[in-house]
Enzyme design. Structure first.
Site, PDB file in Angstrom:
ATOM      1  CG  ASP A  42     -86.771-113.813 -24.984  1.00  0.00           C
ATOM      2  OD1 ASP A  42     -85.634-114.091 -24.575  1.00  0.00           O
ATOM      3  OD2 ASP A  42     -86.988-113.066 -25.949  1.00  0.00           O
TER       4      ASP A  42
ATOM      5  CE  LYS B   3     -74.145-106.448 -32.269  1.00  0.00           C
ATOM      6  NZ  LYS B   3     -74.446-107.161 -31.004  1.00  0.00           N
TER       7      LYS B   3
ATOM      8  CG  ASP C 203     -84.736-104.075 -33.512  1.00  0.00           C
ATOM      9  OD1 ASP C 203     -85.971-104.183 -33.578  1.00  0.00           O
ATOM     10  OD2 ASP C 203     -83.965-105.055 -33.414  1.00  0.00           O
TER      11      ASP C 203
ATOM     12  CD  GLU D  90     -80.259-103.328 -32.293  1.00  0.00           C
ATOM     13  OE1 GLU D  90     -79.458-103.148 -31.356  1.00  0.00           O
ATOM     14  OE2 GLU D  90     -80.857-104.403 -32.488  1.00  0.00           O
TER      15      GLU D  90
ATOM     16  CG  ASP E  51     -75.388-104.355 -29.125  1.00  0.00           C
ATOM     17  OD1 ASP E  51     -75.922-103.234 -29.055  1.00  0.00           O
ATOM     18  OD2 ASP E  51     -75.967-105.350 -29.574  1.00  0.00           O
TER      19      ASP E  51
ATOM     20  CG  HIS F  81     -85.187-113.999 -28.697  1.00  0.00           C
ATOM     21  ND1 HIS F  81     -85.121-112.839 -27.965  1.00  0.00           N
ATOM     22  CD2 HIS F  81     -84.350-113.839 -29.746  1.00  0.00           C
ATOM     23  CE1 HIS F  81     -84.269-112.004 -28.541  1.00  0.00           C
ATOM     24  NE2 HIS F  81     -83.786-112.575 -29.632  1.00  0.00           N
TER      25      HIS F  81
ATOM     26  CG  ASP G 120     -83.251-105.149 -29.577  1.00  0.00           C
ATOM     27  OD1 ASP G 120     -83.138-105.534 -28.393  1.00  0.00           O
ATOM     28  OD2 ASP G 120     -82.782-105.779 -30.543  1.00  0.00           O
TER      29      ASP G 120
ATOM     30  CG  ASP H  95     -79.031-103.368 -27.055  1.00  0.00           C
ATOM     31  OD1 ASP H  95     -78.939-102.896 -28.205  1.00  0.00           O
ATOM     32  OD2 ASP H  95     -79.108-104.586 -26.827  1.00  0.00           O
TER      33      ASP H  95
ATOM     34  CG  HIS I 274     -77.036-103.964 -34.534  1.00  0.00           C
ATOM     35  ND1 HIS I 274     -77.866-104.981 -34.970  1.00  0.00           N
ATOM     36  CD2 HIS I 274     -76.894-104.157 -33.190  1.00  0.00           C
ATOM     37  CE1 HIS I 274     -78.201-105.751 -33.941  1.00  0.00           C
ATOM     38  NE2 HIS I 274     -77.635-105.267 -32.856  1.00  0.00           N
TER      39      HIS I 274
ATOM     40  CD  GLU J 198     -81.820-107.350 -35.151  1.00  0.00           C
ATOM     41  OE1 GLU J 198     -81.207-106.859 -34.181  1.00  0.00           O
ATOM     42  OE2 GLU J 198     -82.856-108.024 -35.033  1.00  0.00           O
TER      43      GLU J 198
ATOM     44  CG  MET K  60     -90.571-109.467 -34.789  1.00  0.00           C
ATOM     45  SD  MET K  60     -89.369-110.039 -33.565  1.00  0.00           S
ATOM     46  CE  MET K  60     -88.619-108.482 -33.075  1.00  0.00           C
TER      47      MET K  60
END
Length: 387
Positions: A58, A184, A246, A218, A256, A55, A288, A258, A221, A182, A89
């Site tokens: 980030d 979710k 993802d 993902e 979530d 991002h 991810d 991850d 998700h 994406e 990406m």
């Protein structure tokens, strides 16, 4: 035994936000110190990753001035060059800042929507500078807790207008991004717009340039909502829209999480890897996910290594599945082919009349056992190393 050591040819990627996760959660403060972006690049390269995604914030703090921004980006680009990593990406953080508390592109406030466009254009500039070819839109705040505001149809229109605007901006700058949406179902909003891959595919068809947009499904998700992720990915592949994916894991019905890829749903993970490998998916395999909050920095790199190792082990299992004579015999027995009926199932007025007059042994069709219990157990035997 194979080493299952990843190389850049495997196209494994991580986000700065994934291995850089400091272990904060809604109930607890960070358990790890932040890691610098150049250091993350170095460590991922040592583990055999292909690239690192990000991002905008980030890498560059949201309140950074132009000089600080340029210094940070220059240092990051030098690290990428030194260690041979790519940035395939990029995406925009449109969910952390309080300005986006009620949506970004779907906010009822036109000022917020315009700011979201500005922030995304600048992030697209950064992504292009770093070499990104795919641009992701995860609408983490694009949703509601309260529907009394009556913005449901307006939100769809605002989101559509924003994506059309950004596609035109990409073309005007000769960025040639492939965009991915994406889905979710929820979190951090009570309900997020476009909760599934199918809803994203339906929305893409309404855009001005649908050919430029695909889906970034993902694992976690879909699993949060009790859905079968391999089914969702198959639908996206069938539509020709799998531009990115993802990979992670998740306990059904939880927040979530991850989790490390393959940590929970190993059979679904296997079916997913087999699907990707059998269909020749050539894009990035992006993890991810993040290390458990319990871990120190050593645990972070163990997590990253584990994601890639599990994918490669499941890839090997997919090869064994495709070459196992008993499994292939069971698959052949499961599928019943009939050339005449398949030809009649292609519509013409004549075929329709012949098919309507055809006699079928309904009782036989209802009593035939397709052998799925046997086939599923063969799969389990294979995954557990008994074949």
């Amino acid at each position: 035994m194979p080493e299952f050591t990843p190389t850049p040819a495997d196209h494994f990627t991580f986000g700065l936000w994934t291995v850089g996760n400091v272990g904060r959660d809604p109930f607890g403060e960070p358990t790890r110190k932040p890691l610098g972006a150049p250091y993350i690049v170095q460590k991922l390269a040592e583990l055999g990753a292909y690239g690192v995604n990000l991002h905008d914030n980030d890498l560059v703090p949201i309140d950074a001035g132009a000089a600080e921004r340029d210094r940070i980006v220059s240092e990051f680009k030098a690290a990428l060059s030194d260690h041979g990593l790519k940035v395939p990406m990029a995406t925009t953080n449109l969910f952390t800042d309080p300005a986006f508390k009620d949506g970004a592109f779907t906010s009822a406030d036109a000022r917020v929507r315009a700011y979201a466009l500005q922030k995304t254009m600048l992030s697209m500039d950064l992504g292009h500078e770093l070499g990104a070819e795919v641009y992701d839109f995860w609408g983490g705040r694009e949703g509601t807790e309260v529907d009394a505001g009556g913005k449901l149809l307006d939100s769809l229109a605002w989101f559509r207008d924003s994506l059309n605007f950004l596609a035109e901006y990409s073309a005007s700058q000769n960025y040639n991004y492939k965009f991915v949406l994406e889905p979710k179902p929820n979190e951090p909003r009570g309900d997020i717009f476009f909760p599934t891959a199918g809803s994203m595919l339906g929305f893409i068809a309404t855009l001005d340039k649908p050919e430029q947009f695909g889906v970034n499904p993902e694992f976690a998700h879909d699993t949060m909502a009790g859905l079968n992720f391999a089914h969702a990915v198959a639908q996206v592949i069938d539509a020709g829209k799998l531009f990115h994916i993802d990979l992670n894991d998740q306990k059904m019905g939880r927040f979530d999480q991850d989790l490390r890829f393959g940590a929970e749903n190993i059979k679904t993970a296997f079916m997913l890897v087999k699907l990707l490998e059998d269909t020749g998916y050539g894009g990035m395999k992006h993890f991810d996910a993040h290390a458990l909050r319990t871990e120190d920095e050593a645990g972070v790199w163990a997590f990253a290594k584990g994601c890639m190792r599990t994918y490669l082990m499941l890839k090997e299992k997919a090869r064994q599945f495709n070459e196992d004579s008993e499994i292939q015999a069971a698959l052949k027995a499961y599928t019943v082919n009939d050339a005449e009926l398949e030809a009649l199932s292609k519509f013409s007025p004549e075929n329709a009349q012949v098919l309507k007059a055809r006699s079928f042994d309904r009782a036989m069709l209802g009593t035939r056992g397709p052998g799925l219990e046997h086939l599923d157990q063969l799969t389990i035997d294979l995954l557990l190393g008994m074949r």
